[in-house]
Design a protein around this motif. Structure first.
Motif, PDB file in Angstrom:
ATOM      1  N   ARG A  34     -38.139 -66.286  53.252  1.00 48.01           N
ATOM      2  CA  ARG A  34     -36.874 -67.757  54.170  1.00 48.01           C
ATOM      3  C   ARG A  34     -37.318 -67.436  54.915  1.00 48.01           C
ATOM      4  N   VAL A  35     -36.215 -69.057  55.983  1.00 55.40           N
ATOM      5  CA  VAL A  35     -37.446 -69.421  56.885  1.00 55.40           C
ATOM      6  C   VAL A  35     -36.862 -68.992  58.334  1.00 55.40           C
ATOM      7  N   GLN A  36     -37.891 -68.798  59.015  1.00 50.89           N
ATOM      8  CA  GLN A  36     -37.323 -68.075  60.454  1.00 50.89           C
ATOM      9  C   GLN A  36     -37.881 -69.118  61.790  1.00 50.89           C
ATOM     10  N   ARG A  37     -38.290 -69.776  61.252  1.00 51.50           N
ATOM     11  CA  ARG A  37     -39.006 -70.245  62.354  1.00 51.50           C
ATOM     12  C   ARG A  37     -38.845 -71.714  61.955  1.00 51.50           C
ATOM     13  N   ASN A  38     -38.990 -72.743  62.643  1.00 55.60           N
ATOM     14  CA  ASN A  38     -39.209 -74.343  62.540  1.00 55.60           C
ATOM     15  C   ASN A  38     -39.616 -75.546  64.093  1.00 55.60           C
ATOM     16  N   GLU A  39     -40.814 -75.545  64.166  1.00 54.48           N
ATOM     17  CA  GLU A  39     -40.973 -76.026  65.664  1.00 54.48           C
ATOM     18  C   GLU A  39     -41.587 -77.330  65.443  1.00 54.48           C
TER      19      GLU A  39
END
Length: 354
Positions: free
Chosen positions: A290-295
Protein backbone atom coordinates in the motif's frame (compact mmCIF):
# COMPACT_ATOMS: atom_id res chain seq x y z
CA UNK A 1 53.58 14.22 -10.33
CA UNK A 2 53.96 11.04 -8.27
CA UNK A 3 52.56 7.82 -6.96
CA UNK A 4 51.34 7.47 -3.36
CA UNK A 5 51.70 4.19 -1.49
CA UNK A 6 50.25 3.42 1.94
CA UNK A 7 51.65 0.24 3.49
CA UNK A 8 49.66 -1.09 6.47
CA UNK A 9 49.33 2.37 8.00
CA UNK A 10 47.80 2.64 11.47
CA UNK A 11 47.00 5.53 13.78
CA UNK A 12 46.47 5.43 17.55
CA UNK A 13 45.94 8.04 20.23
CA UNK A 14 47.28 6.24 23.27
CA UNK A 15 45.30 3.00 23.54
CA UNK A 16 42.63 4.21 21.09
CA UNK A 17 43.29 2.85 17.60
CA UNK A 18 41.50 4.92 14.94
CA UNK A 19 43.15 3.57 11.76
CA UNK A 20 43.90 -0.09 11.12
CA UNK A 21 46.11 -1.66 8.47
CA UNK A 22 45.34 0.93 5.77
CA UNK A 23 46.97 -0.16 2.51
CA UNK A 24 46.51 1.59 -0.83
CA UNK A 25 48.46 2.24 -4.04
CA UNK A 26 47.56 5.42 -5.95
CA UNK A 27 48.88 5.67 -9.49
CA UNK A 28 50.48 8.73 -11.05
CA UNK A 29 47.76 11.16 -12.29
CA UNK A 30 44.98 9.19 -10.54
CA UNK A 31 42.09 10.96 -8.76
CA UNK A 32 41.19 8.98 -5.62
CA UNK A 33 38.35 9.93 -3.26
CA UNK A 34 38.23 8.90 0.40
CA UNK A 35 34.50 8.56 1.11
CA UNK A 36 32.67 7.71 4.30
CA UNK A 37 30.61 9.00 7.22
CA UNK A 38 31.94 11.32 9.93
CA UNK A 39 34.45 9.55 12.17
CA UNK A 40 35.46 6.88 9.64
CA UNK A 41 39.10 8.10 9.50
CA UNK A 42 39.20 9.66 6.03
CA UNK A 43 40.46 13.10 7.15
CA UNK A 44 42.89 11.51 9.61
CA UNK A 45 44.38 9.47 6.77
CA UNK A 46 44.67 12.56 4.57
CA UNK A 47 46.39 14.50 7.36
CA UNK A 48 48.90 11.66 7.83
CA UNK A 49 49.71 11.84 4.11
CA UNK A 50 50.13 15.61 4.45
CA UNK A 51 52.40 15.26 7.50
CA UNK A 52 49.97 17.04 9.83
CA UNK A 53 49.40 13.84 11.86
CA UNK A 54 52.07 11.40 13.00
CA UNK A 55 51.90 7.90 11.55
CA UNK A 56 51.73 5.31 14.36
CA UNK A 57 52.61 2.31 12.20
CA UNK A 58 53.32 1.33 8.61
CA UNK A 59 54.98 3.30 5.81
CA UNK A 60 53.97 6.17 3.54
CA UNK A 61 55.75 6.55 0.20
CA UNK A 62 55.35 9.44 -2.24
CA UNK A 63 57.14 9.06 -5.54
CA UNK A 64 58.81 5.95 -4.13
CA UNK A 65 60.37 7.87 -1.22
CA UNK A 66 59.49 7.09 2.42
CA UNK A 67 57.81 10.14 3.97
CA UNK A 68 56.99 9.09 7.54
CA UNK A 69 59.53 11.43 9.13
CA UNK A 70 59.58 14.19 6.51
CA UNK A 71 58.20 17.64 7.34
CA UNK A 72 55.00 18.67 5.47
CA UNK A 73 56.95 21.18 3.38
CA UNK A 74 59.33 18.48 2.18
CA UNK A 75 56.67 16.04 0.92
CA UNK A 76 55.85 17.74 -2.40
CA UNK A 77 52.16 18.14 -1.53
CA UNK A 78 49.66 21.01 -1.58
CA UNK A 79 46.46 20.96 0.45
CA UNK A 80 43.09 22.67 0.08
CA UNK A 81 41.18 22.91 3.36
CA UNK A 82 37.48 23.05 4.16
CA UNK A 83 37.74 26.50 5.77
CA UNK A 84 39.76 28.23 2.97
CA UNK A 85 42.56 29.34 5.42
CA UNK A 86 43.23 32.63 3.60
CA UNK A 87 45.16 35.54 5.14
CA UNK A 88 42.50 38.26 5.67
CA UNK A 89 44.97 41.18 5.51
CA UNK A 90 46.36 40.10 2.13
CA UNK A 91 44.87 40.60 -1.32
CA UNK A 92 43.86 37.63 -3.47
CA UNK A 93 47.09 37.96 -5.45
CA UNK A 94 49.20 38.07 -2.29
CA UNK A 95 47.44 35.00 -0.88
CA UNK A 96 48.05 33.01 -4.05
CA UNK A 97 51.77 33.79 -4.42
CA UNK A 98 52.70 33.94 -0.72
CA UNK A 99 54.06 30.38 -0.62
CA UNK A 100 56.22 30.92 -3.68
CA UNK A 101 57.61 34.16 -2.30
CA UNK A 102 58.45 32.45 1.00
CA UNK A 103 60.26 29.74 -0.96
CA UNK A 104 62.39 32.35 -2.76
CA UNK A 105 60.99 31.75 -6.25
CA UNK A 106 62.04 34.49 -8.69
CA UNK A 107 59.45 37.18 -9.48
CA UNK A 108 59.48 36.38 -13.19
CA UNK A 109 58.75 32.71 -12.43
CA UNK A 110 55.92 33.70 -10.06
CA UNK A 111 54.30 35.89 -12.72
CA UNK A 112 54.55 33.15 -15.34
CA UNK A 113 52.82 30.70 -12.99
CA UNK A 114 50.20 33.17 -11.76
CA UNK A 115 48.58 34.09 -15.07
CA UNK A 116 47.39 30.62 -16.18
CA UNK A 117 46.20 29.69 -12.69
CA UNK A 118 44.00 32.75 -12.14
CA UNK A 119 42.71 32.48 -15.70
CA UNK A 120 41.71 28.85 -15.25
CA UNK A 121 39.81 29.70 -12.06
CA UNK A 122 38.31 32.99 -13.26
CA UNK A 123 40.06 35.12 -10.64
CA UNK A 124 41.55 37.89 -12.80
CA UNK A 125 39.11 40.58 -11.67
CA UNK A 126 39.54 39.72 -7.97
CA UNK A 127 43.33 39.93 -7.61
CA UNK A 128 43.31 43.25 -5.76
CA UNK A 129 40.44 42.35 -3.40
CA UNK A 130 40.67 41.08 0.17
CA UNK A 131 39.11 37.72 1.13
CA UNK A 132 36.32 39.48 3.07
CA UNK A 133 35.17 41.05 -0.21
CA UNK A 134 34.64 37.62 -1.81
CA UNK A 135 31.86 35.06 -1.66
CA UNK A 136 32.50 31.60 -0.20
CA UNK A 137 32.88 30.08 -3.64
CA UNK A 138 35.33 32.77 -4.71
CA UNK A 139 37.39 32.27 -1.55
CA UNK A 140 37.59 28.54 -2.19
CA UNK A 141 38.78 29.20 -5.75
CA UNK A 142 41.56 31.36 -4.28
CA UNK A 143 42.52 28.50 -1.95
CA UNK A 144 42.62 26.11 -4.92
CA UNK A 145 44.73 28.60 -6.91
CA UNK A 146 47.19 28.90 -4.00
CA UNK A 147 47.63 25.11 -4.03
CA UNK A 148 47.76 24.83 -7.82
CA UNK A 149 50.45 27.47 -8.34
CA UNK A 150 52.92 25.42 -6.29
CA UNK A 151 52.86 22.63 -8.93
CA UNK A 152 53.18 19.94 -6.23
CA UNK A 153 53.57 16.22 -6.73
CA UNK A 154 50.25 15.48 -5.01
CA UNK A 155 47.11 17.56 -4.38
CA UNK A 156 45.13 16.91 -1.19
CA UNK A 157 41.55 18.16 -0.80
CA UNK A 158 39.94 18.01 2.67
CA UNK A 159 36.17 18.42 2.10
CA UNK A 160 36.75 21.68 0.16
CA UNK A 161 33.11 22.16 -0.89
CA UNK A 162 31.21 21.28 2.29
CA UNK A 163 30.74 24.94 3.36
CA UNK A 164 29.17 25.96 0.04
CA UNK A 165 25.59 25.86 -1.18
CA UNK A 166 24.46 23.20 -3.66
CA UNK A 167 24.83 25.35 -6.78
CA UNK A 168 28.35 26.48 -5.89
CA UNK A 169 29.34 22.92 -5.00
CA UNK A 170 28.26 21.81 -8.46
CA UNK A 171 30.18 24.52 -10.32
CA UNK A 172 33.38 24.12 -8.26
CA UNK A 173 33.20 20.34 -8.61
CA UNK A 174 33.33 20.82 -12.38
CA UNK A 175 36.30 23.21 -12.04
CA UNK A 176 38.24 20.77 -9.84
CA UNK A 177 37.66 17.96 -12.35
CA UNK A 178 38.78 20.17 -15.23
CA UNK A 179 41.91 21.34 -13.42
CA UNK A 180 42.82 17.76 -12.59
CA UNK A 181 42.67 16.80 -16.26
CA UNK A 182 44.56 19.88 -17.44
CA UNK A 183 47.34 19.64 -14.85
CA UNK A 184 47.51 15.82 -14.92
CA UNK A 185 47.87 15.74 -11.16
CA UNK A 186 47.80 12.98 -8.59
CA UNK A 187 44.89 13.95 -6.34
CA UNK A 188 43.37 12.66 -3.10
CA UNK A 189 40.00 14.10 -2.16
CA UNK A 190 38.11 13.62 1.12
CA UNK A 191 34.32 13.92 1.28
CA UNK A 192 31.22 12.48 2.92
CA UNK A 193 29.18 13.48 -0.16
CA UNK A 194 28.68 10.49 -2.43
CA UNK A 195 27.74 12.70 -5.41
CA UNK A 196 31.15 14.39 -5.26
CA UNK A 197 32.81 10.98 -5.02
CA UNK A 198 30.84 9.43 -7.88
CA UNK A 199 31.43 12.34 -10.26
CA UNK A 200 35.09 13.13 -9.47
CA UNK A 201 36.79 9.83 -8.67
CA UNK A 202 38.75 7.51 -10.88
CA UNK A 203 38.58 5.27 -7.81
CA UNK A 204 36.65 5.49 -4.54
CA UNK A 205 38.03 4.27 -1.22
CA UNK A 206 34.95 3.73 0.95
CA UNK A 207 35.90 3.81 4.63
CA UNK A 208 34.25 2.68 7.86
CA UNK A 209 35.61 2.61 11.42
CA UNK A 210 39.20 3.35 10.42
CA UNK A 211 39.49 0.73 7.69
CA UNK A 212 38.76 0.24 4.00
CA UNK A 213 35.28 -1.17 3.45
CA UNK A 214 35.55 -1.35 -0.34
CA UNK A 215 37.56 0.27 -3.10
CA UNK A 216 36.88 0.43 -6.81
CA UNK A 217 35.55 2.63 -9.59
CA UNK A 218 32.25 4.43 -8.90
CA UNK A 219 30.51 1.97 -11.22
CA UNK A 220 31.98 -1.06 -9.43
CA UNK A 221 30.92 0.08 -5.97
CA UNK A 222 27.44 1.13 -7.12
CA UNK A 223 26.72 -1.98 -9.18
CA UNK A 224 28.42 -4.58 -6.95
CA UNK A 225 28.62 -3.39 -3.32
CA UNK A 226 30.54 -5.96 -1.29
CA UNK A 227 28.80 -5.30 2.03
CA UNK A 228 25.50 -4.05 3.42
CA UNK A 229 27.28 -0.88 4.53
CA UNK A 230 28.56 -0.15 1.02
CA UNK A 231 25.15 -0.92 -0.49
CA UNK A 232 23.39 1.40 1.93
CA UNK A 233 25.91 4.24 1.70
CA UNK A 234 26.21 4.48 -2.08
CA UNK A 235 23.18 5.48 -4.13
CA UNK A 236 20.44 8.10 -3.92
CA UNK A 237 17.70 7.27 -3.04
CA UNK A 238 19.04 4.63 -0.66
CA UNK A 239 18.85 0.94 -1.46
CA UNK A 240 15.91 -0.99 0.06
CA UNK A 241 16.67 -3.96 2.34
CA UNK A 242 14.37 -6.85 3.27
CA UNK A 243 15.03 -10.11 5.11
CA UNK A 244 13.70 -13.25 3.44
CA UNK A 245 14.05 -17.05 3.55
CA UNK A 246 15.91 -18.85 0.79
CA UNK A 247 14.24 -22.18 -0.03
CA UNK A 248 14.81 -24.23 -3.20
CA UNK A 249 15.90 -21.32 -5.34
CA UNK A 250 13.14 -19.00 -4.14
CA UNK A 251 13.28 -15.96 -1.85
CA UNK A 252 10.16 -15.32 0.20
CA UNK A 253 8.90 -13.82 3.46
CA UNK A 254 5.14 -14.16 3.13
CA UNK A 255 4.71 -10.91 1.22
CA UNK A 256 6.83 -11.73 -1.80
CA UNK A 257 8.02 -14.62 -3.92
CA UNK A 258 11.18 -13.98 -5.92
CA UNK A 259 13.51 -16.20 -7.90
CA UNK A 260 17.09 -16.14 -6.62
CA UNK A 261 19.58 -14.79 -9.20
CA UNK A 262 21.99 -17.66 -8.39
CA UNK A 263 22.15 -20.78 -6.21
CA UNK A 264 21.67 -19.79 -2.56
CA UNK A 265 21.96 -22.10 0.44
CA UNK A 266 18.75 -22.39 2.50
CA UNK A 267 18.46 -19.88 5.34
CA UNK A 268 17.93 -16.23 6.07
CA UNK A 269 19.09 -13.74 3.43
CA UNK A 270 19.00 -9.96 3.21
CA UNK A 271 17.80 -8.67 -0.15
CA UNK A 272 18.92 -5.29 -1.42
CA UNK A 273 17.13 -3.63 -4.33
CA UNK A 274 17.47 -0.09 -5.62
CA UNK A 275 14.30 2.04 -5.88
CA UNK A 276 14.55 2.35 -9.65
CA UNK A 277 14.56 -1.44 -10.08
CA UNK A 278 11.08 -1.89 -8.52
CA UNK A 279 8.43 -1.50 -11.24
CA UNK A 280 4.72 -0.84 -10.42
CA UNK A 281 2.37 -3.25 -12.19
CA UNK A 282 -1.22 -2.67 -11.01
CA UNK A 283 -2.39 -5.01 -8.23
CA UNK A 284 -0.51 -8.13 -9.39
CA UNK A 285 3.24 -8.60 -9.19
CA UNK A 286 5.85 -10.35 -7.09
CA UNK A 287 5.33 -7.89 -4.21
CA UNK A 288 2.11 -6.23 -3.12
CA UNK A 289 1.77 -3.23 -0.87
CA UNK A 290 0.00 0.00 0.00
CA UNK A 291 1.30 3.46 -0.96
CA UNK A 292 2.22 5.39 2.19
CA UNK A 293 3.94 8.55 0.86
CA UNK A 294 4.35 10.18 -2.53
CA UNK A 295 7.13 12.78 -2.78
CA UNK A 296 7.43 15.00 -5.85
CA UNK A 297 11.11 15.37 -6.88
CA UNK A 298 10.69 17.19 -10.19
CA UNK A 299 11.06 14.73 -13.04
CA UNK A 300 10.55 11.78 -10.68
CA UNK A 301 8.55 10.83 -7.60
CA UNK A 302 9.86 8.88 -4.62
CA UNK A 303 7.02 6.67 -3.49
CA UNK A 304 7.08 4.73 -0.19
CA UNK A 305 5.17 1.45 -0.29
CA UNK A 306 4.36 -0.67 2.77
CA UNK A 307 5.02 -4.32 1.93
CA UNK A 308 4.06 -6.39 4.97
CA UNK A 309 6.33 -5.21 7.79
CA UNK A 310 8.76 -3.55 5.39
CA UNK A 311 8.69 -0.13 3.78
CA UNK A 312 10.31 0.15 0.36
CA UNK A 313 10.97 3.21 -1.77
CA UNK A 314 10.39 3.18 -5.50
CA UNK A 315 11.44 5.82 -8.03
CA UNK A 316 8.86 6.44 -10.74
CA UNK A 317 8.23 9.14 -13.39
CA UNK A 318 6.52 12.23 -11.98
CA UNK A 319 3.57 11.65 -14.30
CA UNK A 320 2.75 8.21 -12.84
CA UNK A 321 -0.60 8.48 -10.96
CA UNK A 322 0.04 6.72 -7.64
CA UNK A 323 -2.08 7.89 -4.70
CA UNK A 324 -1.59 7.45 -0.97
CA UNK A 325 -3.59 4.47 0.31
CA UNK A 326 -3.62 2.78 -3.10
CA UNK A 327 -2.72 -0.93 -3.27
CA UNK A 328 -0.18 -1.72 -5.99
CA UNK A 329 1.98 -4.59 -7.18
CA UNK A 330 5.71 -4.44 -7.84
CA UNK A 331 7.98 -6.52 -10.05
CA UNK A 332 11.77 -6.75 -10.02
CA UNK A 333 14.19 -8.62 -12.26
CA UNK A 334 16.33 -11.22 -10.51
CA UNK A 335 19.46 -9.59 -11.97
CA UNK A 336 18.66 -6.40 -10.00
CA UNK A 337 18.73 -8.18 -6.62
CA UNK A 338 21.72 -7.85 -4.28
CA UNK A 339 21.97 -10.64 -1.71
CA UNK A 340 23.78 -10.36 1.63
CA UNK A 341 24.43 -12.52 4.66
CA UNK A 342 22.39 -10.93 7.52
CA UNK A 343 24.94 -11.87 10.20
CA UNK A 344 28.19 -10.66 8.57
CA UNK A 345 26.74 -8.14 6.10
CA UNK A 346 28.92 -9.59 3.33
CA UNK A 347 27.63 -9.99 -0.23
CA UNK A 348 26.82 -13.66 -0.84
CA UNK A 349 28.86 -13.81 -4.06
CA UNK A 350 31.88 -12.60 -2.08
CA UNK A 351 31.39 -15.36 0.52
CA UNK A 352 31.11 -17.99 -2.20
CA UNK A 353 34.37 -16.77 -3.77
CA UNK A 354 36.37 -17.20 -0.53
Amino acid sequence: MATVECRSISKAYGSLEVMRDFSLNIADHEFVVFLGPSGCGKSTMLRMIAGLEEISGGDLLIGGQRMNDRDPGDRGIAMVFQNYALYPHMTVRENIVFGLERAGVAKAEIESRLAPVVSALGLEVYLSRKPTELSGGQQQRVAIARATIKTPQVFLFDEPLSNLDAKLRGSLRVEIARLHKELKTTSIYVTHDQLEAMTLADRIVLMKDGRVEQMGTPEEIYQSPKTLFAAGFIGTPNMNFMEVDAVEGMLSNGNMQLSAPFAVRPGRVTIGVRPGALKPCGEGGQLRGRVQRNEFHGETRLVTVEVGRDEVNIAVPATMPLKEGQTIGLNVDACDLHLFDPASGVRLEEMAAV
